[in-house]
Design a protein around this motif. Structure first.
Motif, PDB file in Angstrom:
ATOM      1  N   LEU A  11       0.807  -1.217   0.000  1.00 52.38           N
ATOM      2  CA  LEU A  11       0.000   0.000   0.000  1.00 52.38           C
ATOM      3  C   LEU A  11       0.841   1.268   0.000  1.00 52.38           C
ATOM      4  O   LEU A  11       0.327   2.364   0.231  1.00 52.38           O
ATOM      5  CB  LEU A  11      -0.946  -0.009   1.210  1.00 52.38           C
ATOM      6  CG  LEU A  11      -2.013  -1.104   1.186  1.00 52.38           C
ATOM      7  CD1 LEU A  11      -2.803  -1.117   2.480  1.00 52.38           C
ATOM      8  CD2 LEU A  11      -2.939  -0.938  -0.006  1.00 52.38           C
ATOM      9  N   ASP A  13       2.121   3.005  -2.421  1.00 53.81           N
ATOM     10  CA  ASP A  13       1.646   3.998  -3.392  1.00 53.81           C
ATOM     11  C   ASP A  13       0.391   4.710  -2.899  1.00 53.81           C
ATOM     12  O   ASP A  13       0.206   5.903  -3.132  1.00 53.81           O
ATOM     13  CB  ASP A  13       1.365   3.349  -4.743  1.00 53.81           C
ATOM     14  CG  ASP A  13       2.643   2.963  -5.475  1.00 53.81           C
ATOM     15  OD1 ASP A  13       3.710   3.517  -5.139  1.00 53.81           O
ATOM     16  OD2 ASP A  13       2.568   2.113  -6.373  1.00 53.81           O
ATOM     17  N   VAL A  14      -0.472   3.968  -2.206  1.00 51.46           N
ATOM     18  CA  VAL A  14      -1.691   4.574  -1.668  1.00 51.46           C
ATOM     19  C   VAL A  14      -1.334   5.599  -0.593  1.00 51.46           C
ATOM     20  O   VAL A  14      -1.913   6.688  -0.551  1.00 51.46           O
ATOM     21  CB  VAL A  14      -2.643   3.497  -1.097  1.00 51.46           C
ATOM     22  CG1 VAL A  14      -3.825   4.135  -0.389  1.00 51.46           C
ATOM     23  CG2 VAL A  14      -3.129   2.575  -2.203  1.00 51.46           C
ATOM     24  N   LYS A  16       1.410   7.340  -0.396  1.00 51.02           N
ATOM     25  CA  LYS A  16       1.928   8.516  -1.100  1.00 51.02           C
ATOM     26  C   LYS A  16       0.782   9.355  -1.666  1.00 51.02           C
ATOM     27  O   LYS A  16       0.778  10.580  -1.569  1.00 51.02           O
ATOM     28  CB  LYS A  16       2.861   8.095  -2.233  1.00 51.02           C
ATOM     29  CG  LYS A  16       4.195   7.569  -1.777  1.00 51.02           C
ATOM     30  CD  LYS A  16       5.027   7.134  -2.970  1.00 51.02           C
ATOM     31  CE  LYS A  16       6.265   6.377  -2.538  1.00 51.02           C
ATOM     32  NZ  LYS A  16       7.004   5.848  -3.685  1.00 51.02           N
ATOM     33  N   ARG A  17      -0.180   8.685  -2.255  1.00 56.34           N
ATOM     34  CA  ARG A  17      -1.332   9.377  -2.839  1.00 56.34           C
ATOM     35  C   ARG A  17      -2.122  10.111  -1.761  1.00 56.34           C
ATOM     36  O   ARG A  17      -2.529  11.263  -1.942  1.00 56.34           O
ATOM     37  CB  ARG A  17      -2.226   8.367  -3.557  1.00 56.34           C
ATOM     38  CG  ARG A  17      -3.385   8.985  -4.306  1.00 56.34           C
ATOM     39  CD  ARG A  17      -4.222   7.926  -4.964  1.00 56.34           C
ATOM     40  NE  ARG A  17      -3.403   7.120  -5.856  1.00 56.34           N
ATOM     41  CZ  ARG A  17      -3.785   6.725  -7.063  1.00 56.34           C
ATOM     42  NH1 ARG A  17      -4.955   7.069  -7.515  1.00 56.34           N
ATOM     43  NH2 ARG A  17      -3.001   5.996  -7.805  1.00 56.34           N
ATOM     44  N   LEU A  18      -2.320   9.463  -0.619  1.00 53.14           N
ATOM     45  CA  LEU A  18      -3.058  10.095   0.474  1.00 53.14           C
ATOM     46  C   LEU A  18      -2.304  11.292   1.040  1.00 53.14           C
ATOM     47  O   LEU A  18      -2.923  12.300   1.415  1.00 53.14           O
ATOM     48  CB  LEU A  18      -3.356   9.081   1.578  1.00 53.14           C
ATOM     49  CG  LEU A  18      -4.393   8.014   1.211  1.00 53.14           C
ATOM     50  CD1 LEU A  18      -4.456   6.948   2.298  1.00 53.14           C
ATOM     51  CD2 LEU A  18      -5.762   8.632   0.980  1.00 53.14           C
ATOM     52  N   LYS A  54      -9.888   7.282  -6.053  1.00 54.31           N
ATOM     53  CA  LYS A  54      -8.879   6.398  -6.647  1.00 54.31           C
ATOM     54  C   LYS A  54      -8.072   5.682  -5.569  1.00 54.31           C
ATOM     55  O   LYS A  54      -7.772   4.501  -5.698  1.00 54.31           O
ATOM     56  CB  LYS A  54      -7.946   7.184  -7.566  1.00 54.31           C
ATOM     57  CG  LYS A  54      -8.559   7.547  -8.885  1.00 54.31           C
ATOM     58  CD  LYS A  54      -7.545   8.234  -9.775  1.00 54.31           C
ATOM     59  CE  LYS A  54      -8.119   8.536 -11.139  1.00 54.31           C
ATOM     60  NZ  LYS A  54      -7.109   9.123 -12.030  1.00 54.31           N
ATOM     61  N   ALA A  55      -7.741   6.393  -4.504  1.00 52.44           N
ATOM     62  CA  ALA A  55      -7.007   5.773  -3.399  1.00 52.44           C
ATOM     63  C   ALA A  55      -7.853   4.681  -2.757  1.00 52.44           C
ATOM     64  O   ALA A  55      -7.343   3.601  -2.424  1.00 52.44           O
ATOM     65  CB  ALA A  55      -6.605   6.829  -2.366  1.00 52.44           C
ATOM     66  N   SER A  56      -9.136   4.943  -2.585  1.00 49.53           N
ATOM     67  CA  SER A  56     -10.039   3.949  -1.999  1.00 49.53           C
ATOM     68  C   SER A  56     -10.116   2.696  -2.859  1.00 49.53           C
ATOM     69  O   SER A  56     -10.023   1.575  -2.360  1.00 49.53           O
ATOM     70  CB  SER A  56     -11.443   4.542  -1.832  1.00 49.53           C
ATOM     71  OG  SER A  56     -11.422   5.658  -0.990  1.00 49.53           O
ATOM     72  N   ALA A  58      -7.905   1.690  -4.937  1.00 51.17           N
ATOM     73  CA  ALA A  58      -6.603   1.022  -4.894  1.00 51.17           C
ATOM     74  C   ALA A  58      -6.474   0.152  -3.654  1.00 51.17           C
ATOM     75  O   ALA A  58      -5.936  -0.967  -3.728  1.00 51.17           O
ATOM     76  CB  ALA A  58      -5.474   2.056  -4.931  1.00 51.17           C
ATOM     77  N   VAL A  59      -6.972   0.623  -2.510  1.00 52.71           N
ATOM     78  CA  VAL A  59      -6.920  -0.182  -1.285  1.00 52.71           C
ATOM     79  C   VAL A  59      -7.752  -1.452  -1.457  1.00 52.71           C
ATOM     80  O   VAL A  59      -7.301  -2.557  -1.151  1.00 52.71           O
ATOM     81  CB  VAL A  59      -7.415   0.627  -0.060  1.00 52.71           C
ATOM     82  CG1 VAL A  59      -7.612  -0.278   1.148  1.00 52.71           C
ATOM     83  CG2 VAL A  59      -6.438   1.742   0.268  1.00 52.71           C
ATOM     84  N   THR A  62      -6.150  -3.841  -4.060  1.00 51.96           N
ATOM     85  CA  THR A  62      -4.966  -4.479  -3.493  1.00 51.96           C
ATOM     86  C   THR A  62      -5.388  -5.581  -2.533  1.00 51.96           C
ATOM     87  O   THR A  62      -4.816  -6.673  -2.545  1.00 51.96           O
ATOM     88  CB  THR A  62      -4.078  -3.445  -2.762  1.00 51.96           C
ATOM     89  OG1 THR A  62      -3.662  -2.468  -3.704  1.00 51.96           O
ATOM     90  CG2 THR A  62      -2.860  -4.099  -2.132  1.00 51.96           C
TER      91      THR A  62
END
Length: 91
Positions: A11, A13-14, A16-18, A54-56, A58-59, A62
């Protein structure tokens, strides 16, 4: 809900995005405090909202990938059903 232990690295990348979204939200707050144009504020809010979505996703994706690869078949179906429910809650 059954706990899904996803390794931290999965996670990264997530996270970093957050962190970027967090900075973006701070910028939006400053825009509002500075009395910036409403349309500009709304545009930035929409961008932050889209980034958070998008972050959600991605979680959840994943988690789905990790569970489908790293769990036993009899527990996998339950985990995927719960993850699917989470995914649909984002819609």
């Amino acid at each position: 809900m059954k706990r899904v232990d996803i390794p931290q690295g999965e996670l990264a990348d997530v996270v970093k995005r957050l962190n970027r979204i967090q900075g973006q939200i701070g910028g939006i707050v400053r825009m509002i405090e500075d009395g910036r144009d409403c349309a500009a504020v709304v545009t930035q809010l929409a961008a932050a909202s889209k980034a958070l979505n998008k972050a959600s996703f991605a979680v959840v994706s994943t988690g789905m990938r990790y569970c489908s690869i790293n769990s036993e078949e009899e527990t996998r179906e339950v985990d995927l059903r719960e993850l699917e429910r989470l995914l649909l809650s984002l819609a």
